[in-house]
Design an enzyme around this catalytic site. Structure first.
Site, PDB file in Angstrom:
ATOM      1  N   ASN A  39      18.624 -35.115  -5.942  1.00 37.41           N
ATOM      2  CA  ASN A  39      19.529 -35.982  -5.180  1.00 37.41           C
ATOM      3  C   ASN A  39      19.125 -36.032  -3.701  1.00 37.41           C
ATOM      4  O   ASN A  39      19.962 -36.220  -2.832  1.00 37.41           O
ATOM      5  CB  ASN A  39      20.989 -35.551  -5.346  1.00 37.41           C
ATOM      6  CG  ASN A  39      21.182 -34.061  -5.097  1.00 37.41           C
ATOM      7  OD1 ASN A  39      20.283 -33.375  -4.616  1.00 37.41           O
ATOM      8  ND2 ASN A  39      22.362 -33.565  -5.424  1.00 37.41           N
TER       9      ASN A  39
ATOM     10  N   HIS B 243       0.859   0.584  10.392  1.00 35.25           N
ATOM     11  CA  HIS B 243       1.220  -0.808  10.131  1.00 35.25           C
ATOM     12  C   HIS B 243       2.537  -0.852   9.346  1.00 35.25           C
ATOM     13  O   HIS B 243       2.921   0.105   8.682  1.00 35.25           O
ATOM     14  CB  HIS B 243       0.103  -1.514   9.350  1.00 35.25           C
ATOM     15  CG  HIS B 243      -0.188  -0.886   8.017  1.00 35.25           C
ATOM     16  ND1 HIS B 243      -0.836   0.327   7.888  1.00 35.25           N
ATOM     17  CD2 HIS B 243       0.083  -1.298   6.744  1.00 35.25           C
ATOM     18  CE1 HIS B 243      -0.956   0.624   6.605  1.00 35.25           C
ATOM     19  NE2 HIS B 243      -0.414  -0.353   5.888  1.00 35.25           N
ATOM     20  N   HIS B 244       3.222  -1.934   9.430  1.00 36.88           N
ATOM     21  CA  HIS B 244       4.536  -2.161   8.819  1.00 36.88           C
ATOM     22  C   HIS B 244       5.648  -1.381   9.526  1.00 36.88           C
ATOM     23  O   HIS B 244       6.788  -1.366   9.046  1.00 36.88           O
ATOM     24  CB  HIS B 244       4.570  -1.812   7.323  1.00 36.88           C
ATOM     25  CG  HIS B 244       3.640  -2.615   6.463  1.00 36.88           C
ATOM     26  ND1 HIS B 244       3.103  -3.810   6.862  1.00 36.88           N
ATOM     27  CD2 HIS B 244       3.154  -2.390   5.207  1.00 36.88           C
ATOM     28  CE1 HIS B 244       2.318  -4.291   5.900  1.00 36.88           C
ATOM     29  NE2 HIS B 244       2.325  -3.445   4.898  1.00 36.88           N
TER      30      HIS B 244
ATOM     31  N   GLY C 158      17.876 -33.912  -1.225  1.00 34.47           N
ATOM     32  CA  GLY C 158      18.256 -33.064  -0.099  1.00 34.47           C
ATOM     33  C   GLY C 158      19.444 -32.171  -0.335  1.00 34.47           C
ATOM     34  O   GLY C 158      19.891 -31.974  -1.465  1.00 34.47           O
TER      35      GLY C 158
ATOM     36  N   ASP D 103       0.803  -1.222   0.000  1.00 34.76           N
ATOM     37  CA  ASP D 103       0.000   0.000   0.000  1.00 34.76           C
ATOM     38  C   ASP D 103       0.837   1.272   0.000  1.00 34.76           C
ATOM     39  O   ASP D 103       0.357   2.330  -0.406  1.00 34.76           O
ATOM     40  CB  ASP D 103      -0.999   0.012   1.160  1.00 34.76           C
ATOM     41  CG  ASP D 103      -0.357  -0.171   2.521  1.00 34.76           C
ATOM     42  OD1 ASP D 103       0.820  -0.545   2.574  1.00 34.76           O
ATOM     43  OD2 ASP D 103      -1.055   0.062   3.525  1.00 34.76           O
TER      44      ASP D 103
ATOM     45  N   GLY E 228      26.237 -16.909  -1.860  1.00 30.74           N
ATOM     46  CA  GLY E 228      25.770 -18.291  -1.705  1.00 30.74           C
ATOM     47  C   GLY E 228      24.436 -18.443  -1.003  1.00 30.74           C
ATOM     48  O   GLY E 228      24.262 -19.343  -0.175  1.00 30.74           O
TER      49      GLY E 228
ATOM     50  N   ASP F 289      17.229 -30.083  -5.748  1.00 28.46           N
ATOM     51  CA  ASP F 289      15.856 -30.200  -5.278  1.00 28.46           C
ATOM     52  C   ASP F 289      15.646 -29.475  -3.944  1.00 28.46           C
ATOM     53  O   ASP F 289      14.574 -28.924  -3.686  1.00 28.46           O
ATOM     54  CB  ASP F 289      15.435 -31.669  -5.167  1.00 28.46           C
ATOM     55  CG  ASP F 289      16.412 -32.520  -4.353  1.00 28.46           C
ATOM     56  OD1 ASP F 289      17.509 -32.029  -4.005  1.00 28.46           O
ATOM     57  OD2 ASP F 289      16.092 -33.691  -4.072  1.00 28.46           O
TER      58      ASP F 289
ATOM     59  N   GLU G 154      25.467 -29.464   2.110  1.00 30.38           N
ATOM     60  CA  GLU G 154      25.462 -29.430   3.575  1.00 30.38           C
ATOM     61  C   GLU G 154      25.810 -30.813   4.148  1.00 30.38           C
ATOM     62  O   GLU G 154      26.519 -30.921   5.155  1.00 30.38           O
ATOM     63  CB  GLU G 154      24.085 -28.981   4.089  1.00 30.38           C
ATOM     64  CG  GLU G 154      23.527 -27.726   3.451  1.00 30.38           C
ATOM     65  CD  GLU G 154      24.331 -26.482   3.787  1.00 30.38           C
ATOM     66  OE1 GLU G 154      25.326 -26.584   4.539  1.00 30.38           O
ATOM     67  OE2 GLU G 154      23.969 -25.400   3.290  1.00 30.38           O
TER      68      GLU G 154
ATOM     69  N   GLU H  85       9.260 -10.708  -2.096  1.00 30.85           N
ATOM     70  CA  GLU H  85      10.295  -9.688  -2.271  1.00 30.85           C
ATOM     71  C   GLU H  85      11.697 -10.275  -2.382  1.00 30.85           C
ATOM     72  O   GLU H  85      12.540  -9.737  -3.100  1.00 30.85           O
ATOM     73  CB  GLU H  85      10.244  -8.686  -1.107  1.00 30.85           C
ATOM     74  CG  GLU H  85       9.005  -7.808  -1.087  1.00 30.85           C
ATOM     75  CD  GLU H  85       7.831  -8.421  -0.347  1.00 30.85           C
ATOM     76  OE1 GLU H  85       6.795  -7.740  -0.193  1.00 30.85           O
ATOM     77  OE2 GLU H  85       7.952  -9.602   0.080  1.00 30.85           O
TER      78      GLU H  85
END
Length: 576
Positions: free
Chosen positions: A485, A125-126, A487, A31, A427, A458, A491, A54
């Site tokens: 693969n 608001h916001h 997951g 808004d 990254g 994925d 990591e 965003e």
């Protein structure tokens, strides 16, 4: 009185003017920015591309900026993002920070509450409920090259011009707060007749002459020099000058991972010695670069993933040329930019004498030979990235997500003028999907025949999958290769391979395109190497005429070898 236009339209006219020449504005309505968005439609040739959130809009703006820069012969990349105050801008801040870290030019326009509301400190608001309206601007300060709040009708156009100029020249985000009651403030239209001065500062001729003399001496005293092209060479539009240096000297040259796919830097040239990633390089590339007795580095950005966990082992005779400074040994030359410096170096008559004793006849081993298929017939990481070289063609835009894709792509030889996008320094997982939206929009504007090809895991896909919907809405036709693969492989390699936090809920990817309302599309699931090979050779598949999703089934423990090694190094760093 002279003719006037609204301040909102003035902003978008500036962004649409050449050499910036934006044709798309990304963002999410709110808004506090709605009346500002109305002004986009008043600029002929400018299009609003609303995104799902965003953060993805910031990613899209980043990808758009990179492709616009790659497509431009005389300018730099740039993009524009519009969010609303507080909730919107904070949602985007991670993506904007990535652009700041990786030297990507863009303008973040934030629709602010009215000046009247701010003056009265209304608890709108916001807001944080404290009547403080500069909190979020302060948060953005460390990831902005320039910022400005439009709070004065007379000075506002100057603020707009300043922030755009600084963000554009320095290739980092600018932040512009636009109060809602400033949108229709009238400003002189005549200002637009004078284009923005976007030219960088000139080098000091005396300092440049001194540095050129020093560089010539180092070239003359070397026997085995190498040029390393890094990311900021491309970001600051110095690739033409870099190619001219390579041609004039015939020195061997390499690129850093962040510079893979840099315009004008041909991976098929006889003097190209590979992608240098320190200890993670191909052995021949590592030996070729590290045996050099002089290194000329263009746009150096020595991050951990860009240097093989800081495992560079280079000659002490090291010349660093940057967008706004030069370093030679212990000497730092501020405001000495590589674009002008390289132009002068190549034109020096004395350069020929300095090169007289150099042997430039050797060729370098081709490390990109196609791997044979695995005995199982399944698609493996090693085979995939080598085989991809055959599928790619000149002018393609290849976007790789952090993890297996960004490391695997190093093993792919790019045909001439293939442009690579990968967010190796920042990254942010999921970046590549939003960036694909922006890249595809920019490609459609500059060369509709250019293919945009995404490789995303994925797990990463689940971070930002909604933006595929925006691609469908805008009739964009990227190739979306999903590496299934099971997951977060990168990591898992670093820590906790079996832990629940590295697992994901598996999706039926074949339902995504119809779920997002695609009508003219192709969706495939491929598990066999022979099947993918045939697909790469299929003329219909190679035609850029629809959005395509190709799910590649890969073993969850399979990964490019350089990623395995990088993960080991990262694990050691994280444990210290």
């Amino acid at each position: 009185m002279s003719e006037t236009i609204s301040l909102g339209r003035y902003l978008f006219e500036r962004l649409h003017q050449e050499p910036i020449g934006l044709q798309s504005i990304f963002g999410v309505p709110g808004d506090f920015n709605l009346t500002l968005l109305d002004k986009i439609n008043e600029v002929e040739g400018l299009k609003w591309r609303g995104c799902s959130n965003e953060l993805n809009a910031a990613y899209a703006t980043d990808g758009y900026s990179r492709v616009r820069g790659n497509a431009s012969t005389n300018g730099l990349g740039f993009g524009a993002l519009v969010t609303t105050y507080g909730v919107g801008e904070l949602s985007a801040i991670n993506g904007v920070a990535g652009s700041y870290a990786e030297h990507v030019g863009l303008l973040h326009i934030v629709g602010y509450p009215s000046l009247v509301a701010q003056k009265k400190q209304l608890l709108l608001h916001h807001t944080l409920g404290e009547g403080n309206y500069d909190a979020f601007n302060k948060m953005a300060d460390n990831i902005s090259q320039a910022d400005g709040i439009l709070d004065h009708p007379v000075l506002a156009p100057d603020v707009i011009d300043r922030v755009i100029r600084e963000a554009y020249i320095h290739q980092r985000p600018g932040y512009l707060g636009f109060p809602s009651d400033m949108v229709n403030v009238q400003v002189p239209k005549l200002r637009l007749d004078k284009p923005l001065d976007l030219s960088p500062l000139k080098n000091d001729p005396k300092v440049q002459a001194k540095v050129l003399e020093k560089i010539l001496g180092m070239i003359k005293n070397s026997q085995n020099p190498v040029i390393i092209v890094d990311v900021c060479c491309g970001r600051y539009n110095v690739t033409k000058e870099a190619a001219a240096l390579i041609e004039a000297t015939q020195f061997k040259y390499a690129t850093a991972p962040m510079a893979k796919g840099t315009r004008n830097i041909d991976e098929n040239g006889k003097r190209f010695t590979g992608i240098y990633v320190g200890s993670l390089s191909y052995e021949d590339t590592k030996k070729s670069v590290e045996e050099s007795d002089l290194v000329i580095s263009l746009g150096f950005l020595p991050s951990d993933f860009n240097t093989g966990a800081f495992s560079y082992c280079l000659s002490e005779n090291f010349i660093e040329l940057h967008s706004d400074h030069t370093i030679i040994g212990d000497s730092f030359y501020n405001h000495l930019a590589m674009k002008e410096l390289l132009t002068a170096l190549v034109q020096l008559p004395e350069l020929k004498d300095a090169l007289a004793h150099h042997d430039t006849n050797d060729h370098f081993k081709n490390e990109y030979s196609i791997e044979p298929m695995d005995k199982s017939g399944k698609i493996t990481q090693k085979w995939l990235w080598n085989r991809l070289s055959v599928f790619l063609k000149p002018e393609d835009i290849v976007i790789t997500e952090s993890g297996t894709a960004s490391f695997g792509i190093i093993s792919t030889r790019f045909p001439k003028d293939v442009f690579g996008i990968s967010q190796i320094l920042w990254g942010s997982i999921g970046y590549s999907v939003g960036a694909t939206l922006g890249a595809a929009a920019a490609a459609k504007e500059t060369n509709p025949d250019r293919r945009v090809i995404l490789f995303v895991g994925d797990g990463s896909l689940q971070m930002s999958v909604q933006e595929i919907s925006t691609m469908v809405r805008n009739d964009l036709h990227p190739y979306l290769f999903i590496l299934n693969n099971e997951g977060y492989t990168v990591e898992k390699l670093i820590h906790g391979p079996e832990e629940d936090y590295n697992q994901i809920q598996l999706w039926d990817h074949q339902l995504l395109l119809p779920a997002f309302g695609a009508k003219h599309y192709e969706s495939l699931k491929v598990g066999e190497a022979a099947e993918l090979k045939n697909l790469f050779n299929d003329d219909k598949f190679n035609k850029n005429d629809r959005i395509r999703l190709i799910e590649l089934l890969l073993d969850s423990k399979d990964a490019p070898q350089n990623l395995v090694e990088q993960a080991k190094l990262a694990s050691k760093v994280n444990s210290n």
